[in-house]
Design a protein around this motif. Structure first.
Motif, PDB file in Angstrom:
ATOM      1  N   THR A 291       0.785  -1.179  -0.048  1.00 20.84           N
ATOM      2  CA  THR A 291       0.029   0.020   0.118  1.00 20.84           C
ATOM      3  C   THR A 291       1.007   1.505   0.100  1.00 20.84           C
TER       4      THR A 291
ATOM      5  N   THR B 240       3.939   1.738  -1.203  1.00 19.54           N
ATOM      6  CA  THR B 240       4.365   1.979  -2.558  1.00 19.54           C
ATOM      7  C   THR B 240       3.289   2.223  -3.646  1.00 19.54           C
ATOM      8  N   THR B 241       2.019   1.678  -3.196  1.00 18.15           N
ATOM      9  CA  THR B 241       0.962   2.337  -4.204  1.00 18.15           C
ATOM     10  C   THR B 241       0.715   3.918  -4.020  1.00 18.15           C
ATOM     11  N   ILE B 242       0.648   4.132  -2.810  1.00 22.10           N
ATOM     12  CA  ILE B 242       0.348   5.690  -2.352  1.00 22.10           C
ATOM     13  C   ILE B 242       1.593   6.491  -3.185  1.00 22.10           C
TER      14      ILE B 242
ATOM     15  N   TRP C 139       3.527   5.671  -5.507  1.00 20.94           N
ATOM     16  CA  TRP C 139       3.350   5.610  -7.130  1.00 20.94           C
ATOM     17  C   TRP C 139       2.020   6.433  -7.699  1.00 20.94           C
ATOM     18  N   GLY C 140       1.122   6.484  -6.800  1.00 15.23           N
ATOM     19  CA  GLY C 140      -0.040   7.310  -7.185  1.00 15.23           C
ATOM     20  C   GLY C 140       0.093   8.553  -7.325  1.00 15.23           C
ATOM     21  N   ARG C 141       0.872   8.902  -6.251  1.00 17.42           N
ATOM     22  CA  ARG C 141       1.316  10.606  -6.081  1.00 17.42           C
ATOM     23  C   ARG C 141       2.333  10.946  -7.457  1.00 17.42           C
TER      24      ARG C 141
ATOM     25  N   ARG D 299       2.391   9.332 -10.260  1.00 20.11           N
ATOM     26  CA  ARG D 299       1.642   9.503 -11.452  1.00 20.11           C
ATOM     27  C   ARG D 299       0.894  10.840 -12.006  1.00 20.11           C
ATOM     28  N   ARG D 300       0.400  11.385 -10.568  1.00 20.93           N
ATOM     29  CA  ARG D 300      -0.182  12.615 -10.984  1.00 20.93           C
ATOM     30  C   ARG D 300       0.570  13.561 -11.375  1.00 20.93           C
TER      31      ARG D 300
ATOM     32  N   VAL E  37       6.691  13.668  -3.972  1.00 25.14           N
ATOM     33  CA  VAL E  37       6.071  12.511  -3.596  1.00 25.14           C
ATOM     34  C   VAL E  37       6.415  12.065  -2.144  1.00 25.14           C
TER      35      VAL E  37
END
Lengths: 284, 321
Positions: free
Chosen positions: A7, A9-11, A13-15, A17-18, A277
């Motif tokens: 989770t 890493t996903t957070i 990565w999501g940041r 990607r924006r 990030v």
């Protein structure tokens, strides 16, 4: 536990990607690394092969970026100068990271006199005009790739040492480490679950900004004729070469300068994105 | 204040001694250096024979360069020579004192650097204020994007990009020469643009910190306008930290002149330094290195002192420590 890590890493990565600029920069960095590794495969010509029947040719289908005064293909030379820059950029960064992690961690953990002595040394090296020092090192050590690697990393490790030290001290003093220890966590658990995730951010960002900085030093050295030895191409040498004939053959100046600028910019955008990030204050 | 000053000057002196020791050792370690000949086999008379010079002349040269003294005495004379501005002669230009070369070339480089700093400050302060006041507006976003591009590129790449646009495409400005004022526009701009980038970013962020603080809300609540807030409160407080970024910038700028002089063929110290480094003219390399280092150290000292004068907290932390 693996669930939790995923989770985080996903957070992150999501940041990342924006941030469009960071994504574009990151993709371009990957593209550059591929080009640098595959340079011997994708370069259409040899970078030393001169062709006196085809000197100073403008961009064409045979030579995308034209040829230089000896008829050497500019695209091939640019690919190999990317390789040189990457070797120095990543290599020197690895040296810096090793030295910085080692000395910074020792200073941070030990504290007291060890810390004071190490940090005084760091202060003095920090005050050195670093580029001057690199120039003197190259004058003395010669023009081999290894000499330039040393010359580039000789003074720049202090920045990393400072960052690592301050990270170690911050994490060491924080309450959640005390709490984890109080609840019976072992040293290894603390390092893996708290110290590394919490101190990784600034170090990753520093590495991302460090690589283009090393490339800049490398090409600055070769710009004034102190870079890698002659047949091996380097951006700085290509730029200073193009500078001499810019009115007659502007493409010899424009292509090296623009590709170098693009390379530096893509690293900077990626680094800037990563900084946002990891900075939990700026974006939630 | 006096104690703060004393500490900083002492620190600078130690740093200078360290740098001079490094350059001295490196110069001694340099292969084929004339100064290392007393380590060669057979001593002075042997060397004199191989150079076909009479031993008496060789002996006088040896004592002139203090080659028969231990290394720390030689180092002492080296530093003393620099401090009293009596250094050796150049290898590349025989009979010419390195101080003479530096005397003629250094003011040129210094002037170039100074013009760049002034230009950078003149541009960066208004840009920082505008972007902070219009936070996240289109002007802020686009200017900060340009500023990031400017920061990311070293001055010599900026120089090439400027040359391509203003000299090759538009034919507006010259790229060779140093007699008319137009000749200086591109060199100064290429030194100033990376500085403008980082300075305006820094000023914007520190001004934003001020604008988001409670005393600014207080002033606004009492009916003060934005102009009043920035002009008489916030800008003052955020110009202070700007002084700290200007310091390292100046050091980078001194080195930047080396590459800019190379690209624009300007006769500054950087030009001599580069050719000296290429031709292994050790005395000139080491003397100009010491000079650059000295200038950078003095600039850092001045920045620290200015900061200490402007911000009493810094001074006090030094007095206590």
């Amino acid at each position: 536990m693996t669930e939790k890590k995923r989770t985080m890493t996903t957070i992150l990565w999501g940041r990342l990607r924006r941030n469009k600029a960071a994504v574009v920069g990151g993709c371009f960095v990957l593209f550059l690394i591929l080009c640098a590794i595959l340079a011997p495969v994708i370069a259409p010509y040899s970078y030393t092969q001169s062709n006196f029947l085809a000197t100073y040719q403008g961009p064409s289908w045979q030579h995308w970026f034209g040829t230089d005064e000896l008829g050497r293909d500019m695209l091939s030379r640019l690919l190999y100068s990317l390789q040189t820059a990457s070797l120095i950029g990543f290599g020197a960064e690895a040296v810096e990271l090793t030295l910085g992690l080692f000395l910074g961690a020792i200073a941070g953990y030990a504290g007291g006199l060890t810390d004071t002595i190490l940090m005084r040394i760091v202060d003095i090296v920090y005050g050195f005009p670093s580029l001057l020092f690199s120039i003197i090192m190259v004058v003395l050590l010669g023009h081999s790739l290894f000499a330039i690697l040393i010359a580039v990393s000789a003074t720049s490790w202090v920045g990393m040492a400072r960052i690592v030290r301050s990270q170690v001290i911050t994490v060491k003093q924080s309450d959640y480490i005390q709490a984890a220890r109080g609840m019976g966590a072992t040293g290894w658990q603390i390092i893996r679950r708290y110290v590394i995730p919490n101190s990784l951010g600034p170090i990753v960002v520093a590495v991302t900004f460090g690589i283009p900085a090393n490339m800049m030093v490398e090409s600055a050295l070769s710009l004034i004729g102190l870079g890698v030895e002659a047949p091996t191409p380097s951006w700085g040498a290509l730029i200073s070469n193009g500078d001499q004939a810019m009115f007659s053959f502007p493409y010899l100046l424009i292509f090296p300068a623009f590709t170098f600028a693009l390379t530096l910019l893509s690293f900077t955008f990626l680094g800037d994105g990563l900084r946002n990030v990891f900075d939990s204050k700026s974006t939630q | 204040m006096l104690r703060f000053l004393g500490r900083r000057v002492l620190y600078m002196f130690v740093a200078f001694l360290c740098i001079s020791l490094v350059t001295y050792v490196l110069m001694k370690a340099a292969p084929g250096s004339f100064l290392s000949m007393n380590f060669q086999e057979g001593g002075v008379s042997q060397v004199a024979g191989s150079y076909n010079v009479s031993p008496i002349v060789m002996q006088s040269l040896v004592s002139y360069y203090h080659l028969d003294d231990p290394w720390y005495v030689q180092w002492f004379y080296y530093v003393k020579g620099f401090l009293t501005w009596h250094m050796g002669t150049s290898f590349e230009y025989p009979g010419m004192k390195t101080t003479h070369i530096i005397d003629t070339a250094f003011p040129f480089s210094f002037r170039l650097a100074l013009m760049a700093v002034v230009t950078a400050l003149i541009v960066a302060i208004p840009v920082g204020v505008i972007t902070a006041v219009k936070e996240n507006g289109w002007a802020d976003v686009s200017i900060m994007f340009i500023a990031m591009v400017g920061t990311a590129l070293p001055s010599y790449v900026v120089a090439v990009l400027l040359i391509v646009v203003f000299a090759l495409w538009l034919h507006w400005l010259p790229v060779i020469g140093y007699t008319q004022w137009q000749d200086y526009v591109l060199p100064v701009l290429s030194l100033a643009i990376p500085m403008i980038g980082s300075m305006s970013r820094y000023l914007r962020n520190s001004l934003l910190d001020q604008l988001h603080s409670e005393y600014v809300t207080g002033v606004l609540a009492k009916g003060g306008g934005m102009r009043h807030v920035v002009g008489s409160h916030a800008l003052r407080n955020s110009l202070l930290p700007l002084v700290t970024v200007v310091g390292p910038q100046l050091a980078g700028l001194m080195m930047g002149t080396v590459f800019i002089e190379e690209i624009f063929n300007l006769p500054g110290l950087g030009h001599f330094f580069t050719s000296a480094a290429n031709l292994r003219d050790y005395p000139l390399i080491m003397d100009s290195t010491l000079l650059y280092a000295g200038v950078i150290l003095i600039m850092n000292l001045l920045v620290d002192l200015t900061y200490g004068v402007l911000d009493p907290r810094i001074r006090r932390s030094f007095d206590m420590g």
